[in-house]
Design an enzyme around this catalytic site. Structure first.
Site, PDB file in Angstrom:
ATOM      1  N   CYS A 224       0.832  -1.207   0.000  1.00 43.56           N
ATOM      2  CA  CYS A 224       0.000   0.000   0.000  1.00 43.56           C
ATOM      3  C   CYS A 224       0.866   1.256   0.000  1.00 43.56           C
ATOM      4  O   CYS A 224       0.360   2.367  -0.094  1.00 43.56           O
ATOM      5  CB  CYS A 224      -0.922   0.031   1.205  1.00 43.56           C
ATOM      6  SG  CYS A 224      -2.008  -1.382   1.300  1.00 43.56           S
TER       7      CYS A 224
ATOM      8  N   CYS B  10      -3.099   9.146   5.688  1.00 42.69           N
ATOM      9  CA  CYS B  10      -1.844   9.117   6.462  1.00 42.69           C
ATOM     10  C   CYS B  10      -2.124   9.414   7.932  1.00 42.69           C
ATOM     11  O   CYS B  10      -1.512   8.809   8.829  1.00 42.69           O
ATOM     12  CB  CYS B  10      -0.850  10.142   5.924  1.00 42.69           C
ATOM     13  SG  CYS B  10      -0.330   9.805   4.241  1.00 42.69           S
TER      14      CYS B  10
END
Lengths: 414, 142
Positions: free
Chosen positions: B42, B112
């Site tokens: 990812c 994030c």
């Protein structure tokens, strides 16, 4: 070591600076020779037409074509659309709505989106498309195309050189095969034309797209080679209007852009052999220097059969976007998802079996006519320093050094 | 990607980079909580370690390592700063939206901050599991 002027541009596969000689050739056509080449009854029109005719000769000379076979467009994306859609609709085996497959098209999974998306649209409209999957070296061979051929194959579209990894496909052999089978052959030559020797006769090409801004010409102009004899290729037009460019591409000609493209082709013809030889040496120096200083690097794609000015390197255990941030004074590209809008890593690298984590970790560095040895040395140092810094930060590098097999870790996917 | 100054600052001078020992070592240390979230394919793996004062229950130190984009590095660096000096309960209240706000993360980088919140929760859970403390706030699955 002297520090070169910053930033350093190593993204020539994305676009190139316009050559000053090209700009100079274009300038009069903005302000003085501004006529419409379609105006047949006054000198303004004739002057503009003369500029376009000269450009057509310059383009034809570069690719070994007749000038009547050159169609000017807005760029390679438009050329690809005109060629693929135009050929599919012209040569379809069964009409839309007949319930039968309209025809079979062969392309490749690592083509540019400007080829893949027109093919996918045709697929939705009743054509059948085979997307070839090249092996790890990234090369599409004539045998792969041959094995995919069917009785109802009407079109093959295979790029000459790949834009991400620079690999060179077996174009001449694929063209020969297509001609033997009576199948139309299109190649997207965007990364190839103007960089490497091209001859549409010897290379057996029916349709070829190319672009101005990849070869030190202006943006917004490109061309399509359309073969006129043995065989004569016909296309269903997809933009209708004034019938310019023999009906293949209606619309007032972009005279300034076309003049620039012509000049860029003339310069390319004279310089490309020297450029390719010089850049091949620089590229080798870059790759050798980086791999001598860093372990766990991988150069993607076939090592020999690729463009001399381009390299695509994966750096294990670091992520591409953060690597680009660390070398921000160097303009380049990454296969990292984080540099794309889609948040997917490079489909090209994934398709040739580069693991997802290495696809995220890749840099594409493409050299150009103005690239110097000093710039390459600076880049090598910057990249090596950045990779070392990011590996200090990388939990994956620690795990690897602790002997943990990363492929066996149960990751928390999200 | 054009980043704001706070992301750049954390990216260029990340705080509290490191760990309190190898993977095997910290596994057996009761005063250390470890959170590893994300996956290499990812493009993001965050490792967060907290060192807890076992008598006061206060996080004395925090360290991170991160494989990821600039925003992921900045988010985990910021998380370590915020964790230090917090009790376990206070630490559990750190929300990804606060990280987004502090760093001015662009919309495509919100994941994030989510990853950083996940890493915090995973490290807290690891500490609690090692010490047999009942989980006060159940980790939210993303």
């Amino acid at each position: 070591m002297t520090t070169p002027a910053l930033p350093i541009y190593l993204d020539h596969a994305a676009t190139t600076p316009c050559d000053p000689r090209v700009v100079e050739a274009m300038l009069p056509y903005f302000t003085t020779l501004y006529g419409n080449p379609g105006s047949r009854n006054h000198s303004f029109g004739w002057d503009a037409e003369h500029g376009v005719d000269t450009a057509r000769e310059q383009v034809a000379a570069l690719i070994g074509a007749d000038e009547k076979e050159v169609v000017f467009t807005s760029g390679a994306t438009e050329s690809n659309n005109i060629a693929i859609r135009g050929a599919a609709l012209m040569y379809e085996k069964n009409p839309a709505g007949s319930g039968k497959p309209r025809g079979h098209i062969i392309t490749c999974i690592i083509e540019h989106k400007a080829v893949l998306d027109p093919c996918k649209r045709l697929q939705k409209e009743g054509f059948e498309v085979t997307f070839l999957e090249p092996p790890a070296d990234g090369i599409v061979t004539a045998d792969m195309v041959k094995n995919a051929m069917r009785d109802d194959t009407i079109l093959v579209s295979i790029m000459w050189a790949n834009n991400e990894i620079g690999t060179i496909n077996q174009i001449r052999e694929i063209g020969k095969l297509c001609h033997e089978r009576g199948v139309v052959f299109h190649t997207d030559g965007t990364q190839w034309v103007g960089k490497m020797p091209t001859n549409v006769e010897a290379d057996n090409i029916d349709l070829m797209s190319f672009s101005g801004h990849k070869i030190y010409g202006p943006k917004g102009v490109g061309g399509l080679f359309v073969r006129r004899r043995k065989p004569r290729i016909r296309l269903t037009s997809i933009v209708d209007g004034g019938g310019q460019e023999r009906g293949f591409r209606s619309g007032t000609l972009n005279v300034t852009g076309i003049v620039g493209l012509g000049k860029a082709c003339e310069i390319a013809k004279a310089q490309m052999a020297d450029d390719a030889a010089r850049l091949g040496v620089l590229r080798k120096h870059l790759e050798d220097s980086v791999t001598a200083q860093l372990d766990h690097c991988q150069i993607n794609g076939h090592r020999e059969k690729r463009l001399p000015h381009l390299t695509n390197i994966s750096f294990g255990f670091v992520e591409g976007e953060s690597l680009m941030m660390a070398v921000k004074e160097i303009a380049c590209s990454s296969g990292s998802a984080c540099t794309s809008a889609s948040l997917e890593p490079s489909y090209v690298l994934k398709s040739i079996g580069v693991g997802d984590e290495l696809a995220h970790s890749s840099l594409r560095l493409s050299l150009g006519r103005q690239t110097t040895r000093e710039q390459v040395d600076y880049t090598v140092n910057a990249v090596v320093k950045a990779v070392r810094k990011l590996r200090e930060l990388s939990p994956l590098y620690d795990m690897h050094n602790e002997g943990i097999d990363l492929s066996k870790v149960q990751w928390a996917h999200h | 990607m054009a980043y704001g100054p706070k992301i750049i600052e954390h990216y260029e001078k990340p705080r509290n980079v490191g760990n309190f020992g190898t993977t095997a070592e910290v596994k057996n240390r009761k005063d250390i909580g470890v959170g590893v979230v994300g996956a290499p394919e990812c493009g993001d793996v965050m490792q967060l370690q907290i060192k807890v004062n076992q008598s006061t229950g206060v996080i004395e130190d925090a360290k991170f390592k991160c494989f990821g984009c600039g925003s992921a590095i900045a988010s985990s660096s910021l998380a370590t700063e915020w964790l230090k000096g917090k009790s376990l309960d206070q630490a559990a209240e750190i929300k990804n939206t606060q990280i987004v706000e502090e760093l001015s993360l662009p919309p495509v980088k919100i994941h994030c901050s989510v990853l950083a919140e996940d890493a915090i929760r995973a490290a807290l859970e690891d500490y609690k599991t090692k010490n047999g403390v009942a989980s006060s706030a159940a980790a939210t699955a993303h």
